[in-house]
Write an enzyme that holds these catalytic residues in place. Sequence first.
Site, mmCIF file in Angstrom:
data_model
loop_
_atom_site.group_PDB
_atom_site.id
_atom_site.type_symbol
_atom_site.label_atom_id
_atom_site.label_comp_id
_atom_site.label_asym_id
_atom_site.label_seq_id
_atom_site.Cartn_x
_atom_site.Cartn_y
_atom_site.Cartn_z
ATOM 1 N N GLU A 1 5.856 12.793 -4.030
ATOM 2 C CA GLU A 1 4.911 12.692 -2.922
ATOM 3 C C GLU A 1 5.174 11.358 -2.241
ATOM 4 O OE1 GLU A 1 4.277 11.488 -5.826
ATOM 5 O OE2 GLU A 1 3.537 9.515 -5.258
ATOM 6 N N SER B 1 5.446 -7.187 -1.606
ATOM 7 C CA SER B 1 5.845 -5.876 -2.134
ATOM 8 C C SER B 1 6.853 -5.131 -1.269
ATOM 9 C CB SER B 1 4.607 -5.006 -2.358
ATOM 10 O OG SER B 1 3.842 -4.899 -1.168
ATOM 11 N N LYS C 1 9.218 -0.028 -4.802
ATOM 12 C CA LYS C 1 9.189 1.353 -5.270
ATOM 13 C C LYS C 1 10.445 1.801 -6.021
ATOM 14 C CE LYS C 1 5.207 2.807 -3.353
ATOM 15 N NZ LYS C 1 4.993 2.169 -2.072
HETATM 16 C C1 LIG Z 1 3.631 1.895 -1.589
HETATM 17 C C2 LIG Z 1 3.457 0.480 -1.259
HETATM 18 C C3 LIG Z 1 2.328 -0.244 -1.707
HETATM 19 C C4 LIG Z 1 1.176 0.390 -2.420
HETATM 20 O O1 LIG Z 1 1.472 1.003 -3.629
HETATM 21 P P1 LIG Z 1 1.135 0.330 -5.024
HETATM 22 O O2 LIG Z 1 1.454 1.402 -5.996
HETATM 23 O O3 LIG Z 1 -0.292 -0.064 -5.018
HETATM 24 O O4 LIG Z 1 2.040 -0.841 -5.160
HETATM 25 C C5 LIG Z 1 2.279 -1.594 -1.438
HETATM 26 N N1 LIG Z 1 3.262 -2.208 -0.739
HETATM 27 C C6 LIG Z 1 4.342 -1.551 -0.291
HETATM 28 C C7 LIG Z 1 5.378 -2.290 0.470
HETATM 29 C C8 LIG Z 1 4.480 -0.185 -0.535
HETATM 30 O O5 LIG Z 1 5.554 0.456 -0.072
#
Ligand SMILES: *Cc1c(COP(=O)(O)O)cnc(C)c1O
Length: 404
Positions: free
Chosen positions: A118, A385, A96
């Site tokens: 948000e 992610s 993020k």
């Molecule tokens: C917010 C988040 C997501 C989902 O958001 P995307 O915009 O689809 O990437 C996925 N993995 C993690 C670790 C997140 O914090």
Amino acid sequence: MSTATIPETLPDQSGHFGTFGGRFVPETLVAALDELTAEYEAAKADPEFRAKLDGLLSEFCGRETPLYFAERWTEKLGGAKIYLKREDLLHTGAHKINNALGQILLAKRLGKKRIIAETGAGQHGVATATVAARFGLECIVYMGAIDMERQHLNVVRMRLLGAEVRGVEAGQKTLKEAVNEALRDWVTNVRTTHYILGSALGPHPYPMMVRDFHKVIGEEARRQILEREEQLPDILVACVGGGSNAIGLFYPFLGDEDVKMVGVEAGGHGIRDGEHAARFQGGKLGVLQGTKTWLLADEDGQIELTHSVSAGLDYAAVGPEHAFLQNEGRVDYTYATDDEALAAFREMSETEGIIPALETSHALAHVQKIAPEMSKDEIIVVNLSGRGDKDVEQAAKYLLKDEE
Ligand SMILES: *Cc1c(COP(=O)(O)O)cnc(C)c1O
């Protein structure tokens, strides 16, 4: 199918990816979105902006992130070689911050003094609070009351970073309502305020801009796998909430016709009304929060309830570029259930010594399904992610309940 032309050409001037995307907003926001689009285009062409962003991505956030060969997991699954793109190692613990940092630099260029955002799982709120602290800007984060409960640690982090967290009690008390409140705030305070939207969603230019700030993930991964294996991966896998980490990984590979891609949505308790958040499984085309895309709604167009064990995937609409890529047949979309994600969460923790986010665990669950069927010379790259520190209490409730 001319996938090779996708990267450079979309979205068009009006923010459309084919029939998806666009800008469905109140009149009061049109000027602000135009201003943002123009400033973004100018910044993109400005080498000084790029240098500043790259410097901070490297020194403040910790890029580039490793592409890590998951040796034990690969061995255990007995098929394709699995590489993890380690976005979990970034500052604040998820991808993020790539986007939050890019957008706050834009807010500075625009002379805005106040930042709103948000958040669902709290990761975007933490990333935004972090960059707001770094640049000394006032920061207000809207968060559903239910999410504040299940992601309490991130609420505390945001407050320690000096942000104000405003709980949202409306409706389902999760991400959709938090976005509504943020949009309401923006309409009222648009002259002083920049809205740092947290995924590849919302009205133009957000889906394009958020993608561009995350495409560094795929650019690095592409270079890293070519160095390491001297070939491109056979398949890319990422979880899809709004779709920002997935599009960040996928985008630089879209022109590589032999690279398959799979987005993994939240299957919750299974594909039954109100029990999941898998928009491509029984969803329909509609408009939500400024964009035309695939979403979960009933016959009358009322947005349906969603459920996922992971707050970050628990949202009724998907980013418009994913709707386009699905429609083109360029990317496949599937889902993993809560139980499958929790099992993968445990597997990654025990096998590789990496505790993943519950969102990420959905992508890992899919890898567990496909890797054994693939040959040992094939390659999977999965986007890790985020890390699971925020999820340990929740995971323990499910996974360790017999071991207390
Ligand atoms: C917010 C988040 C997501 C989902 O958001 P995307 O915009 O689809 O990437 C996925 N993995 C993690 C670790 C997140 O914090």
